[in-house]
Structure formats: C-alpha cells, structure tokens
Design a protein around this motif. Structure first.
Motif, short mmCIF file in Angstrom:
data_model
loop_
_atom_site.label_atom_id
_atom_site.label_comp_id
_atom_site.label_asym_id
_atom_site.label_seq_id
_atom_site.Cartn_x
_atom_site.Cartn_y
_atom_site.Cartn_z
N GLY A 53 0.80 -1.21 0.00
CA GLY A 53 0.00 0.00 0.00
C GLY A 53 0.84 1.26 0.00
N THR A 54 1.90 1.26 0.79
CA THR A 54 2.78 2.43 0.84
C THR A 54 3.47 2.66 -0.49
N LEU A 55 3.99 1.60 -1.07
CA LEU A 55 4.65 1.74 -2.37
C LEU A 55 3.66 2.19 -3.45
N GLY A 56 2.45 1.66 -3.41
CA GLY A 56 1.43 2.08 -4.37
C GLY A 56 1.05 3.54 -4.21
N THR A 57 0.93 3.96 -2.95
CA THR A 57 0.61 5.37 -2.69
C THR A 57 1.73 6.27 -3.19
N GLY A 58 2.96 5.91 -2.87
CA GLY A 58 4.10 6.73 -3.31
C GLY A 58 4.22 6.79 -4.82
N ALA A 59 4.09 5.64 -5.47
CA ALA A 59 4.20 5.62 -6.93
C ALA A 59 3.07 6.42 -7.58
N THR A 60 1.88 6.31 -7.06
CA THR A 60 0.76 7.06 -7.62
C THR A 60 0.94 8.55 -7.41
N LEU A 61 1.42 8.95 -6.23
CA LEU A 61 1.63 10.36 -5.96
C LEU A 61 2.70 10.94 -6.88
N VAL A 62 3.77 10.19 -7.09
CA VAL A 62 4.82 10.64 -8.01
C VAL A 62 4.26 10.77 -9.43
N ALA A 63 3.45 9.78 -9.85
CA ALA A 63 2.86 9.85 -11.19
C ALA A 63 1.90 11.03 -11.33
N LEU A 64 1.12 11.30 -10.29
CA LEU A 64 0.20 12.43 -10.34
C LEU A 64 0.94 13.76 -10.41
N PHE A 65 2.06 13.86 -9.69
CA PHE A 65 2.87 15.08 -9.79
C PHE A 65 3.52 15.20 -11.17
N LYS A 66 4.03 14.10 -11.67
CA LYS A 66 4.76 14.11 -12.94
C LYS A 66 3.83 14.44 -14.11
N PHE A 67 2.68 13.79 -14.17
CA PHE A 67 1.78 13.97 -15.30
C PHE A 67 0.74 15.05 -15.08
N LYS A 68 0.73 15.67 -13.90
CA LYS A 68 -0.18 16.76 -13.56
C LYS A 68 -1.64 16.38 -13.85
N LEU A 69 -2.04 15.20 -13.34
CA LEU A 69 -3.39 14.70 -13.60
C LEU A 69 -4.43 15.29 -12.66
N ALA A 70 -4.07 15.59 -11.45
CA ALA A 70 -5.03 16.16 -10.50
C ALA A 70 -4.66 17.62 -10.26
N ALA A 71 -5.67 18.44 -10.02
CA ALA A 71 -5.45 19.87 -9.93
C ALA A 71 -4.82 20.28 -8.60
N SER A 72 -5.38 19.84 -7.50
CA SER A 72 -4.90 20.32 -6.21
C SER A 72 -4.05 19.26 -5.51
N LEU A 73 -3.30 19.70 -4.54
CA LEU A 73 -2.46 18.79 -3.78
C LEU A 73 -3.31 17.82 -2.97
N GLY A 74 -4.41 18.32 -2.41
CA GLY A 74 -5.31 17.45 -1.64
C GLY A 74 -5.90 16.34 -2.48
#
Length: 131
Positions: A27-48
């Motif tokens: 779960g931790t690795l999945g959360t980290g990888a998803t967060l990095v992907a969301l930052f990299k690809f700018k898929l979600a607008a806000s940090l929350g």
C-alpha cells in the motif's frame, strides 16, 4: 503436545504479521508511486486531490475490497445528490439528447414490424375451418 501447539500458534502469528507487513508495504509503495505519477503527469489539480487519489490507490493495493466499498459509497452519494438537485442521469445511450428521437422512432418501427410478423404467423397457424 502443548509445546507443539505453541510452536504452531507462533508460526500462525508470524504469518499474520508477515501478511500485515506486506500489505502495508504494498500500500505504501502504491501510494508513493501514484503520488509521483500524479505530480509528474499533472493529472489532479490540487495537492489534496493528488494525495487523496494516491491514498485510495495505495489502500486499493493493500485492501481491494475496502476501496470497492468506498467507491460504491461515493457513487451512491453522488447519485443521491443528483436526484435531490433535480438532475437526472439521462440515458446511457444518449446522454446529451441528440439523436434520441431517431432511435425511439426506429425502436417503435421495429416493435410494429415484430407485431405484424407475429400476426402473420398466428394467421397461418390457425387451421382452416371447413365450409
């Protein structure tokens, strides 16, 4: 016998601990990888929103049934909000209303043709009456 039972219980406890640790790690690795992907690809607008999506994916990797329950609950809440706001989901085939009348006319014509064919078959199935 007691000694053997304690050994088996210790083995079961270690297995439970190992399963918990692996779920947490997954779960931790999945959360980290998803967060990095969301930052990299700018898929979600806000940090929350990025953090919430990443946590949802991480929990989904650890406990998939829990995420399905959360998504079902979110869907139900959105459906209830839509109903109370007076909106409606509309047809899945025709969400914007364009072309729906044409489809309805075709469906009515098809129903009429089916009814006509059934009448013909019923008329042929009736045995002739003697004069």
């Amino acid at each position: 016998m007691t000694r053997e039972l304690r050994r088996l219980e210790a083995l079961a406890a270690r297995r439970r601990l190992r399963v918990r640790l692996l779920r947490g790690l997954r779960g931790t690795l999945g959360t980290g990888a998803t967060l990095v992907a969301l930052f990299k690809f700018k898929l979600a607008a806000s940090l929350g929103l990025k953090v919430a999506l990443a946590v949802l994916v991480g929990i989904g990797l650890a406990w998939p049934v829990l995420v399905l329950a959360v998504l079902t609950l979110i869907g139900l809440v959105l459906a209830l909000v839509s109903v109370f706001e007076g909106g409606h989901a509309g047809s899945l085939d025709c969400p914007d209303g364009s072309g729906c009348e044409r489809r309805e006319k075709r469906a009515e014509r098809l129903k009429h043709l089916i009814a006509t064919r059934r009448e013909w078959l019923d008329a042929q199935a009736v045995p002739p009456t003697p004069p």
